[in-house]
Design a protein around this motif. Sequence first.
Motif, short mmCIF file in Angstrom:
data_model
loop_
_atom_site.label_atom_id
_atom_site.label_comp_id
_atom_site.label_asym_id
_atom_site.label_seq_id
_atom_site.Cartn_x
_atom_site.Cartn_y
_atom_site.Cartn_z
N LEU A 1 0.65 -0.85 0.32
CA LEU A 1 0.12 0.02 -0.20
C LEU A 1 0.77 1.13 -0.48
CD1 LEU A 1 -3.12 -1.02 2.38
CD2 LEU A 1 -3.06 -1.30 0.54
N GLY A 2 1.80 1.30 1.12
CA GLY A 2 2.63 2.55 0.45
C GLY A 2 3.07 2.67 -1.01
N ALA A 3 3.46 1.69 -0.86
CA ALA A 3 4.04 2.34 -2.84
C ALA A 3 2.78 2.23 -3.80
CB ALA A 3 4.77 0.47 -3.15
N LEU A 4 2.15 1.75 -3.81
CA LEU A 4 0.42 2.39 -4.41
C LEU A 4 0.09 3.74 -4.21
CD1 LEU A 4 -2.07 -0.87 -4.55
CD2 LEU A 4 -0.20 0.03 -6.52
N LEU A 5 0.65 4.01 -3.13
CA LEU A 5 -0.24 5.23 -2.45
C LEU A 5 1.25 6.81 -2.69
CD1 LEU A 5 -2.37 4.17 0.74
CD2 LEU A 5 -2.84 4.92 -1.83
N ALA A 6 1.92 5.99 -2.71
CA ALA A 6 3.64 6.71 -3.35
C ALA A 6 3.32 7.80 -2.12
CB ALA A 6 2.69 7.94 -4.24
N ILE A 7 3.55 6.80 -0.49
CA ILE A 7 3.17 7.61 0.84
C ILE A 7 5.70 7.39 0.88
CG2 ILE A 7 1.33 7.04 1.86
CD1 ILE A 7 2.85 4.93 3.81
N GLN A 8 5.80 8.35 1.84
CA GLN A 8 7.11 8.06 2.81
C GLN A 8 7.17 7.28 2.94
OE1 GLN A 8 9.15 10.64 1.38
NE2 GLN A 8 8.38 11.24 0.02
N PRO A 9 7.63 6.50 3.26
CA PRO A 9 8.53 5.26 4.60
C PRO A 9 8.61 5.90 5.40
CG PRO A 9 10.16 5.07 2.82
CD PRO A 9 10.11 6.90 2.52
N ILE A 10 7.51 4.70 7.12
CA ILE A 10 7.19 5.11 7.75
C ILE A 10 8.76 5.40 8.55
CG2 ILE A 10 6.03 4.91 10.35
CD1 ILE A 10 4.49 5.80 7.50
N TYR A 11 9.65 5.47 8.99
CA TYR A 11 11.01 5.66 9.58
C TYR A 11 11.06 5.73 11.05
CZ TYR A 11 12.94 6.01 5.68
OH TYR A 11 13.49 5.73 3.52
N PHE A 12 11.47 5.47 12.00
CA PHE A 12 11.55 4.99 13.25
C PHE A 12 13.46 5.80 13.75
CE2 PHE A 12 8.56 2.12 12.75
CZ PHE A 12 6.97 2.52 13.56
N GLU A 13 13.46 6.61 14.80
CA GLU A 13 14.18 6.49 15.49
C GLU A 13 14.84 5.79 16.61
OE1 GLU A 13 13.52 10.05 18.07
OE2 GLU A 13 12.78 11.32 17.06
N SER A 14 16.21 5.83 16.12
CA SER A 14 17.07 4.73 16.06
C SER A 14 16.68 4.42 18.21
CB SER A 14 18.79 5.38 16.38
OG SER A 14 19.29 3.72 17.28
N ALA A 15 16.63 2.61 17.85
CA ALA A 15 16.23 2.38 19.72
C ALA A 15 14.70 2.80 19.73
CB ALA A 15 17.20 2.17 20.55
N LYS A 16 13.88 3.02 19.28
CA LYS A 16 12.88 3.25 19.78
C LYS A 16 11.35 3.18 18.71
CE LYS A 16 14.16 7.97 21.98
NZ LYS A 16 14.02 9.55 21.21
N TRP A 17 9.83 2.97 19.32
CA TRP A 17 9.78 2.54 19.02
C TRP A 17 8.26 3.38 18.49
CZ3 TRP A 17 11.83 -0.23 23.00
CH2 TRP A 17 10.75 0.28 24.17
N ASP A 18 8.32 4.41 19.05
CA ASP A 18 7.39 5.84 18.90
C ASP A 18 7.02 6.25 16.95
OD1 ASP A 18 6.82 5.46 21.36
OD2 ASP A 18 7.94 7.20 22.01
N VAL A 19 5.64 5.89 16.90
CA VAL A 19 5.65 6.90 15.67
C VAL A 19 5.83 8.25 16.01
CG1 VAL A 19 3.68 7.14 14.08
CG2 VAL A 19 3.46 5.33 15.59
N THR A 20 7.33 8.62 14.57
CA THR A 20 6.83 9.81 14.44
C THR A 20 5.96 11.00 14.20
OG1 THR A 20 7.82 9.66 12.28
CG2 THR A 20 9.12 9.27 14.30
N VAL A 21 6.42 12.47 13.92
CA VAL A 21 5.20 13.25 13.78
C VAL A 21 4.82 13.13 11.63
CG1 VAL A 21 4.88 15.45 12.52
CG2 VAL A 21 5.49 14.56 15.03
N GLN A 22 6.35 12.78 11.09
CA GLN A 22 6.09 12.52 10.37
C GLN A 22 5.25 11.29 9.76
OE1 GLN A 22 8.08 10.06 8.46
NE2 GLN A 22 7.56 10.27 6.55
N GLY A 23 5.32 9.96 10.43
CA GLY A 23 5.70 8.84 10.93
C GLY A 23 3.82 8.76 10.06
N ALA A 24 3.64 9.74 11.46
CA ALA A 24 2.19 10.00 11.94
C ALA A 24 1.12 10.59 10.46
CB ALA A 24 2.27 10.62 13.07
#
Length: 869
Positions: free
Chosen positions: A586-609
């Motif tokens: 779906l990410g490719a179909l929607l042309a969305i940016q990859p959902i990245y995480f900060e190192s050693a963390k699992w919180d959703v970033t603002v950009q990821g949200a």
Amino acid sequence: MKSSYLIILVVFLMACGSSARLKYAEKLYNEKSFAEAAKVCESIKGEDAQKYRILALSNFNMLKMDKAAEAFAKVPEETMSADEKLMYCEALKQMGNLTESVRLAQLVSAEAGGREVLYQNPLVKEAKTEIKVNVEEFNSLDDEMTPFYYVGDIYYMSNHATNYSPSSKFKWHDKPFLQISDSSGSYSNSFAAINSAMHDGPVTIAEDAGIMVINRNVAAKGKKAPAHLSLFEKRTSTLKDNKVTELSFCDKQSSYAHPFFNSKTNILFFSSNKPDGRGGMDLYSVVRNDDGTYGEPQAVAGNINTSDDEVYPTLVTDSILVFASDRASGFGGLDLYSCYMNRDGAWSEPKLLDLPLNSTRDDFYLINSLDTKGKYFITTNRDGNDNIYSVFIDNSLFGDWEVQLTNETSGEILRGLEVRTQYDLTSVTSENIVTDDSGLIKAKAEGGTLNIVAPGYKQAQITYEAPAHAYFRSVRQTLAISPITSLDVNGIVKDLESGEGIEGVTVYFNTSAGHDSLTSGSGGAFTQGLDLKALSENSLFDIELRKQGYAPKKISSVKIQSNNSQFDLNSICDLTMKKISVGDDLGALLAIQPIYFESAKWDVTVQGATELDKIAEILINNPDIKIECGSHTDCRGNKNANATLSSKRANSTVKYLLNKGVTQAQLKYKGYGEEVPVNGCICEGAKQTTCTEDELALNRRTEFKVLQKNESVVDTPDVATSSDSTKVSGNPIPTSSSTNNTSTTEVRVEGQSIVLSAPLEADRFNYGVDIQYPSSEAITKNNSLPAGKLYMIQVGAFREQIDAEIFNGIEPIYAERTKAGFTRYCVGMFTTYAKAEAALAVLQKRGFVDSFIVGYKEGTRVPVQTIEK
């Protein structure tokens, strides 16, 4: 005794030749002694056509349709006049032989010089189940008809012959004369002095004026003087004597019958065969002056009178006239029609009343009941004799509702405009209607609010409040709709792989001034009128394509390149859509940016949200799609720790999506750790990778793979739930505790039930949230609404209690009880029309195709076109 005389006469005539008996039968028929004429004809042996003709006509006039049809069948058709064929046609119709009846009607219409005969087949219509018809208990095996009221009691005409001798029988049908009777079945003591040796009635009484008008036969005086019907007046204060005064305008050459007096207007209605009429019996009215004199009778204006009989006029209200007619467009025999007086003082086109008020036999004389709302009395011979039936008509059973559409800017009547009508009640389906030459549409009046959608015009609404006796009248209203100066933009949406057109795609046209939307039709084609005024402010606009099962598509900065009124969008845009298939990302179909995480963390970033919101939207709009949220780490750190970290990141992603309204059944997750890098950044044991920080970041990602419906994913035992809190690095995710609240009550989720809690935030709308409504009581009732301007989406209105489960998955839902006994159900509460329109597009796409926008101003419901005024 008359009967003994007739027997002796028939025996005598049998000794005479057939020609003498036939001549005598013709004489009796011409004298309207139909019963005697029929008996003489029956005594004549042989197959004589004239014998059967007289026998048929006599039985027809006595309303013995079975015998009339039997006799007409033995008369050569080529010798029948047009009138005789129509009588035969009518007899067959009343007896249910519709095939032969239609043939005769068409034959008369086709004959040279013949008149066109309209034909109503009763078998093609169903009786209205809302109309209840019951025979009154005071009826006997004889005739009862034309009821009226006096001093609160009901009276009627009857020939129940308990105190009659055969000498008082009526020659027409050899039955006793009709007399005034009361509901006990006895001849009335109140009108004992009024009853004469001949027919008495119908009767009309104006108690406030202290008069009664009675219909009577007048016997012929002299050989050349015809027997006829006339009207007589009497003061109600003198009921103990038999003195009556014939009305001054009645002459001896015509009959005057069936009086009905309207004391509010001092107008007397009646029927007559005066020579200035259109043929047969016609309806007339005459003014009674204050001094008791009468003016000159005038034929009732409009298209009420015909060449057939119009008889038994009554008034349901001052402006609703009901009468009976035997015109060929009825169901058979006399039928009831109604018309109403419009604002210009003219009577409307007569309306044939529905089955079962009418039948294939004679149905005539309708009056109101004084004691029960919605109750009326009719006279009908549907069971063989004239009897009185009570009729119950609920006021929600409306008559015609006519709406005239005009251009609000120019005042022009909009003729030939195709509009889509949507109603307040979901039980009334929407339809496309074209306005007639007067700009009118015939609305379905059982829908209290009518929503009009017309190309090139803004949505508008109009409401019909049912007046008293609504079934018998029509209401005409004018609705001015605002034009949109537009350009017709045409396009075809196609499947990317097959090239076939896609029906049912919602196409959004967005400008800086707002947006419009439509749905592609057959073959994927669509046409949209764009607001040129809005485009002049911003010549560029955006297009969005959305359909369940397809990846949504946005086309930005489209520029109109045509000076014509039509523009082909396919000439400058790629309107293809990619169908979502198993295995797609779906990410490719929607042309969305990859959902990245900060190192050693699992919180959703603002950009990821921001990117996850796009995933949530497509899942909510495609509830059948199931995905795997696969999370990955870079290669640094412990391998097992990375696997746990990736699982937590995937779980965090799922929690975020659940909180946005995606259902648990659509989501699976899996932590892949460092096993599937997108580049060569691999760490082996203690060896340090040479990849840059940006290269390592590419592997800290989450991907979204479309699964088969029954595909499962095994992962760590912790399970993501929508009730868990989800952290976002940076700004928090907005929740129902946000500010900007109105003063209404929120519906929120707690487990699997609905409870009432804090005030609701404005402009909130969620679709796809896993909400269950166990009953209609779980839906918030709008006892009051906040002040100011508000918009809501109405999805249904019902009289009976509904199964609240139809609203599962939508929130918030509100219920509003109306004075008419309906409950309206609305979604959301929006501060702008644009926000409401966006929610409307989602609801219609998800199956609520007849939902529409409603407006409230200072807590009161108003048409949306007036809310900004």
